[in-house]
Structure formats: C-alpha cells, structure tokens
Design an enzyme around this catalytic site. Sequence first.
Site, PDB file in Angstrom:
ATOM      1  N   GLU A 148       0.901  -1.239  -0.119  1.00  0.00           N
ATOM      2  CA  GLU A 148       0.036   0.031   0.072  1.00  0.00           C
ATOM      3  C   GLU A 148       1.040   1.206   0.139  1.00  0.00           C
ATOM      4  O   GLU A 148       1.955   1.297   0.717  1.00  0.00           O
ATOM      5  CB  GLU A 148      -0.922   0.064   1.410  1.00  0.00           C
ATOM      6  CG  GLU A 148      -1.700   1.021   1.641  1.00  0.00           C
ATOM      7  CD  GLU A 148      -2.697   1.279   0.280  1.00  0.00           C
ATOM      8  OE1 GLU A 148      -3.469   0.211  -0.099  1.00  0.00           O
ATOM      9  OE2 GLU A 148      -2.646   2.351  -0.404  1.00  0.00           O
ATOM     10  N   LYS A 209       7.716  -1.477  -1.680  1.00  0.00           N
ATOM     11  CA  LYS A 209       7.376  -0.675  -0.963  1.00  0.00           C
ATOM     12  C   LYS A 209       8.245   0.161  -0.048  1.00  0.00           C
ATOM     13  O   LYS A 209       8.411   1.258   0.112  1.00  0.00           O
ATOM     14  CB  LYS A 209       6.610  -1.339   0.014  1.00  0.00           C
ATOM     15  CG  LYS A 209       5.898  -0.782   1.514  1.00  0.00           C
ATOM     16  CD  LYS A 209       5.013   0.450   0.952  1.00  0.00           C
ATOM     17  CE  LYS A 209       5.016   1.343   2.217  1.00  0.00           C
ATOM     18  NZ  LYS A 209       3.638   1.458   2.460  1.00  0.00           N
ATOM     19  N   GLY A 258      13.413  21.427   5.995  1.00  0.00           N
ATOM     20  CA  GLY A 258      12.871  21.992   7.098  1.00  0.00           C
ATOM     21  C   GLY A 258      13.296  21.106   8.204  1.00  0.00           C
ATOM     22  O   GLY A 258      14.275  20.578   8.263  1.00  0.00           O
ATOM     23  N   CYS A 265       5.693   5.934   9.572  1.00  0.00           N
ATOM     24  CA  CYS A 265       6.099   5.035   8.149  1.00  0.00           C
ATOM     25  C   CYS A 265       7.582   5.192   7.787  1.00  0.00           C
ATOM     26  O   CYS A 265       8.512   4.486   7.919  1.00  0.00           O
ATOM     27  CB  CYS A 265       5.206   5.398   7.123  1.00  0.00           C
ATOM     28  SG  CYS A 265       3.567   4.882   7.406  1.00  0.00           S
ATOM     29  N   LYS A 268      10.337   4.547  10.513  1.00  0.00           N
ATOM     30  CA  LYS A 268      10.556   2.902  10.996  1.00  0.00           C
ATOM     31  C   LYS A 268      10.861   2.148   9.675  1.00  0.00           C
ATOM     32  O   LYS A 268      11.626   0.964   9.952  1.00  0.00           O
ATOM     33  CB  LYS A 268       9.537   2.262  11.848  1.00  0.00           C
ATOM     34  CG  LYS A 268       8.117   2.409  11.186  1.00  0.00           C
ATOM     35  CD  LYS A 268       7.671   1.060  10.784  1.00  0.00           C
ATOM     36  CE  LYS A 268       6.267   0.926  10.211  1.00  0.00           C
ATOM     37  NZ  LYS A 268       6.123  -0.032   9.113  1.00  0.00           N
ATOM     38  N   ARG A 335       2.871  10.171  15.863  1.00  0.00           N
ATOM     39  CA  ARG A 335       3.958   9.102  15.924  1.00  0.00           C
ATOM     40  C   ARG A 335       5.270   9.515  15.638  1.00  0.00           C
ATOM     41  O   ARG A 335       5.119  10.263  14.165  1.00  0.00           O
ATOM     42  CB  ARG A 335       3.813   8.045  15.191  1.00  0.00           C
ATOM     43  CG  ARG A 335       2.705   6.714  15.920  1.00  0.00           C
ATOM     44  CD  ARG A 335       2.317   5.473  15.104  1.00  0.00           C
ATOM     45  NE  ARG A 335       1.652   6.222  14.056  1.00  0.00           N
ATOM     46  CZ  ARG A 335       1.129   5.194  12.905  1.00  0.00           C
ATOM     47  NH1 ARG A 335       1.755   4.095  12.861  1.00  0.00           N
ATOM     48  NH2 ARG A 335       0.603   5.470  11.919  1.00  0.00           N
TER      49      ARG A 335
HETATM   50  C1  UGA Z   1       4.600   7.791   3.484  1.00  0.00           C
HETATM   51  C2  UGA Z   1       4.528   7.708   2.036  1.00  0.00           C
HETATM   52  O1  UGA Z   1       4.540   9.062   1.495  1.00  0.00           O
HETATM   53  C3  UGA Z   1       3.496   6.913   1.523  1.00  0.00           C
HETATM   54  O2  UGA Z   1       3.488   6.767   0.122  1.00  0.00           O
HETATM   55  C4  UGA Z   1       3.482   5.635   2.130  1.00  0.00           C
HETATM   56  O3  UGA Z   1       2.447   4.677   1.854  1.00  0.00           O
HETATM   57  C5  UGA Z   1       3.401   5.784   3.787  1.00  0.00           C
HETATM   58  O4  UGA Z   1       4.494   6.597   4.166  1.00  0.00           O
HETATM   59  C6  UGA Z   1       3.218   4.528   4.478  1.00  0.00           C
HETATM   60  O5  UGA Z   1       4.461   3.868   4.254  1.00  0.00           O
HETATM   61  O6  UGA Z   1       2.426   4.136   4.870  1.00  0.00           O
HETATM   62  P1  UGA Z   1       3.071   9.436   5.147  1.00  0.00           P
HETATM   63  O7  UGA Z   1       3.987   8.927   6.408  1.00  0.00           O
HETATM   64  O8  UGA Z   1       1.701   9.428   5.306  1.00  0.00           O
HETATM   65  O9  UGA Z   1       3.209   8.614   3.789  1.00  0.00           O
HETATM   66  O10 UGA Z   1       3.717  10.860   4.931  1.00  0.00           O
HETATM   67  P2  UGA Z   1       4.438  11.765   3.971  1.00  0.00           P
HETATM   68  O11 UGA Z   1       3.506  12.554   3.086  1.00  0.00           O
HETATM   69  O12 UGA Z   1       5.228  10.717   3.158  1.00  0.00           O
HETATM   70  O13 UGA Z   1       5.280  12.582   4.899  1.00  0.00           O
HETATM   71  C7  UGA Z   1       6.197  11.888   5.702  1.00  0.00           C
HETATM   72  C8  UGA Z   1       7.092  13.013   6.515  1.00  0.00           C
HETATM   73  O14 UGA Z   1       8.062  13.573   5.542  1.00  0.00           O
HETATM   74  C9  UGA Z   1       6.373  14.078   7.254  1.00  0.00           C
HETATM   75  O15 UGA Z   1       6.754  14.363   8.483  1.00  0.00           O
HETATM   76  C10 UGA Z   1       6.477  15.435   6.431  1.00  0.00           C
HETATM   77  O16 UGA Z   1       6.613  16.607   7.099  1.00  0.00           O
HETATM   78  C11 UGA Z   1       8.037  15.054   5.944  1.00  0.00           C
HETATM   79  N1  UGA Z   1       8.243  15.883   4.454  1.00  0.00           N
HETATM   80  C12 UGA Z   1       7.622  15.611   3.569  1.00  0.00           C
HETATM   81  C13 UGA Z   1       9.139  16.868   4.461  1.00  0.00           C
HETATM   82  O17 UGA Z   1       9.863  17.166   5.425  1.00  0.00           O
HETATM   83  N2  UGA Z   1       9.699  17.453   3.345  1.00  0.00           N
HETATM   84  C14 UGA Z   1       8.938  17.028   2.249  1.00  0.00           C
HETATM   85  O18 UGA Z   1       9.047  17.675   1.070  1.00  0.00           O
HETATM   86  C15 UGA Z   1       7.894  16.199   2.280  1.00  0.00           C
END
Ligand code: UGA
Length: 438
Positions: A148, A209, A258, A265, A268, A335
Amino acid sequence: MRVSVIGCGYLGAVHASSMALLGHDVVGIDTDAAKVELLAAGEAPFFEPGLPEALREGVASGRLRFSPNIADAAGAQLHFLCVGTPQQRGSYAADLTYVDAAVTGLLPHLADGDVLVGKSTVPVGTAARIAEQVAARAPGAVVAWNPEFLREGHAVNDTIHPDRFVYGLPAEPAAADHARAALDEVYATPLAEGIPKVVADYATAELVKVAANSFLATKISFINAMAELCEATGADVVALADAIGYDDRIGRKFLGAGLGFGGGCLPKDIRAFMARAGELGVDQALSFLREVDAINMRRRVRMVDLAREVCGGSVAGRTVAVLGAAFKPSSDDVRDSPALNVAAQLQLQGAHVRVTDPAAIANAERAWPTLAFAATPEEAAAGADVVLLATEWAQYRQLDPVTFGDVVAARRMIDGRNVLDPAAWRAAGWTYRAAGRP
Ligand code: UGA
C-alpha cells in the site's frame, strides 16, 4: 466480492471503507473491541479527511461490517492483511508480532480458493514465509503481496486512485493466475481508469514498498543536507530546491527543507530496511540510509539551536509557542512527530512550551503529558518570546504577521517548514529565521 480486512488501524480502516466504496462486501476485523465498536457505528477512530464519509456510507449501505472475531473473516474470497509492523523495542528491525498473530488466527478459516493479500509493510522474505504456513495448513489458499502506498491525509483517495498497483504473486503459475484474477476483480474500477499495474514476485513486491519510502526519505534528507550547506554559506535552500526541481528528472516534490520527516512510516521503514539488509549480508548497500536518518535527526536539533540563538543563547525561563503537533498537516498522528520532539527538547532546556494543533492535541497530550497545550495559535503564542512553526497546517501558513504580532511578547518566528513569506514577516517587525535560509 466478499472481502475481509484483518487489522483496522490506519491502513485497514481506510482499506475496508475504500473497498466498500468500490462496491464490495467487507468485514473489517480488529482485536481492539472499542475500535470495532466505533467503526461499526460509522465513526473514524482517527482524523483522516474523507474517511468519516466513506465509513458512514459503507455502514449505512450494509456493505461494511466490523467484528473483533477473526472467525467472521470466513467466507471472504480475499483477506487483506493490514496489521501494523512497528519498530521493535531496542532494535531497528520490524516487529512482526501482529502479522504472525493475524496469520495464525486466520489459517483455520481459510477455504480453498481464498487469497490472503498482504498489504502491511514487511521485511523482504515475509510473504514467502507466510506462503509456507498457508501451504501447510490451508493448501487450497493462495498468498499474494500487494503493498500500500497511501499517504496520511489523502488516504481514501490514494487507496481508490493509487499511482500504481503492485502484485507480488507466487511462482506456481496456476496459483499466480488465480491471485492475479482475484486482485484484478477487486480493483476492477480503478484498473479501468488505466492505473498502471506491476506484476512481480513476492520479494520484489515487498522491496518496492520499502524502496519507495527509502527514496522519499532520501529526497527529504538530501534537501536538508543542502540546507546545512546553505546555512554555512548564506545561500537559500528554498530557491535552490525551486531551481533543481525544475529539472523533470529531479522534480520539486519532497524537496521541502525544514524539520524533516517523522510519522509511523518513513523513520521505522528505513530502519527496518537497514536491519533486514544486515540479516541478508548486504548492509553496505543501505549504509547511506544511516546518513539519511542522521541528517533528519539533526534537523530537530537545529530547530532547537535556532530557538536558543534568537533568544540570546538560552531558552531557560522563556515562553515558546510551537505551532503544530502532528507529524504532518491533515493528520492527528503524532508518532515520531518532529514538532513534539522539538517541543520536548525545548522544555527539557527550561523553556515554558505551549503547543497547539488543529487536530492532534488529544493524541499529543497522551504521548507527552508534561507539555502544555493550547487550542489556538493565539492562545499558544500569548506572551511568547519565540514562535516555532513546526507543522505546516494551512491555518498557520495563513497567519497575518501584523495581527499575530500583537499577541506575542517578542516578534521572533522560526519557520520550521519554510512556508512563510520572510519579507512579509520581517516587514511586520519579526525576527524571521528558517533552516537553510539567510
Ligand atoms: C509515507 C509515504 O509517502 C506513503 O507513500 C506511504 O504509503 C506511507 O508513508 C506508508 O508507508 O504507509 P506518510 O507517512 O503519510 O506517507 O507521510 P508523507 O507525506 O510521506 O510525509 C512524511 C514526512 O515527511 C512528514 O513528516 C512530512 O512533514 C515530511 N516531509 C515531506 C518533509 O519534511 N519534506 C517534504 O518535502 C515532504
């Protein structure tokens, strides 16, 4: 189709509701009776835009049920395994306790022709191990791995309109055909939109994944490493990201410098991937992920340093407002939240810290009961010596520097997500600082 969804946490609750939206007859199974009760009443146990509507529609239509009893999975043609795989205590490896318990519980209820579809993020090799268990106890059933890729905050849409489907199928051709046909049928609606599908073996599907999440984490840490260079040279990481992002091969997405990544996700997953590579004797191949993790962690320390710097060398006794508690906007998930990590570090250094968030205060209070919380940015920032923007919720990006300036004791803003307009904030008399910007 009749489907079961084992594990109704983030992934499972969204998957179950989305399958019902696609017209399937779904039973969601979870060992947490309180969560089952909420879901069965059509209530989302966590903040996720679109999920309450999907749940209510599914439950009202009669196509979506929930149960604490795994025996209720019997009769489904596909069983989606959606349990969590958190980081083990005291180790980088993934904890497969919930996966193993779900499989063991499901085995007696698998009938001939059933397809057990793994969606949880697992160490490569897990699907093959589960397939052996299934072959021994329910030889007429088949295992497929279908990772996923949903993002929190966009979860329902990402499930129904993903970028791609990945099927990890067994080697035996008849079993592979059966699993592929079942998956094609359950995803018939999105597949008809032309969403690409990659058909592979178990190991490839499992690796896709963690490779995808590792790439995203690497991209974020890359730009944060550039932020460190920018800080040392007076350059501007936002302009740098814009400029390299115009190259299609690089792309601007996930170059947001930043405070770095957090959540349940990316952190870990990269650690579990390194642990698995070590077991496989190829740890060198992933040693760069150690650096990715280290760069990410340094961002949090850097934020705290910036706060100390603008306060004249110490935050002891100072009032600090932290805007954001969730690990990212449109989520109540705390988390491994960078925002709360920074808030806690500042508190340990003697600051009076007040944290606010539009959705995550209840979860944040449970995780960090010693921090103080406020309902609005204005309440959090009342009399503050410095304000930290830690999670880029839309309402924080839109703050008016002039009126917001009236509530604080000193106009000092640290923009942990590089989302504010430095010129506008400086024009309103704020000391504006951000990682990687002059
Ligand atoms: C992430 C992946 O993007 C999904 O594709 C994946 O399915 C999911 O993990 C998972 O393994 O279940 P998610 O954890 O919801 O999704 O969040 P993201 O949008 O990827 O952001 C992750 C972190 O990166 C956040 O703390 C966000 O603030 C940070 N981030 C994101 C940045 O610091 N800079 C960016 O440019 C983008």
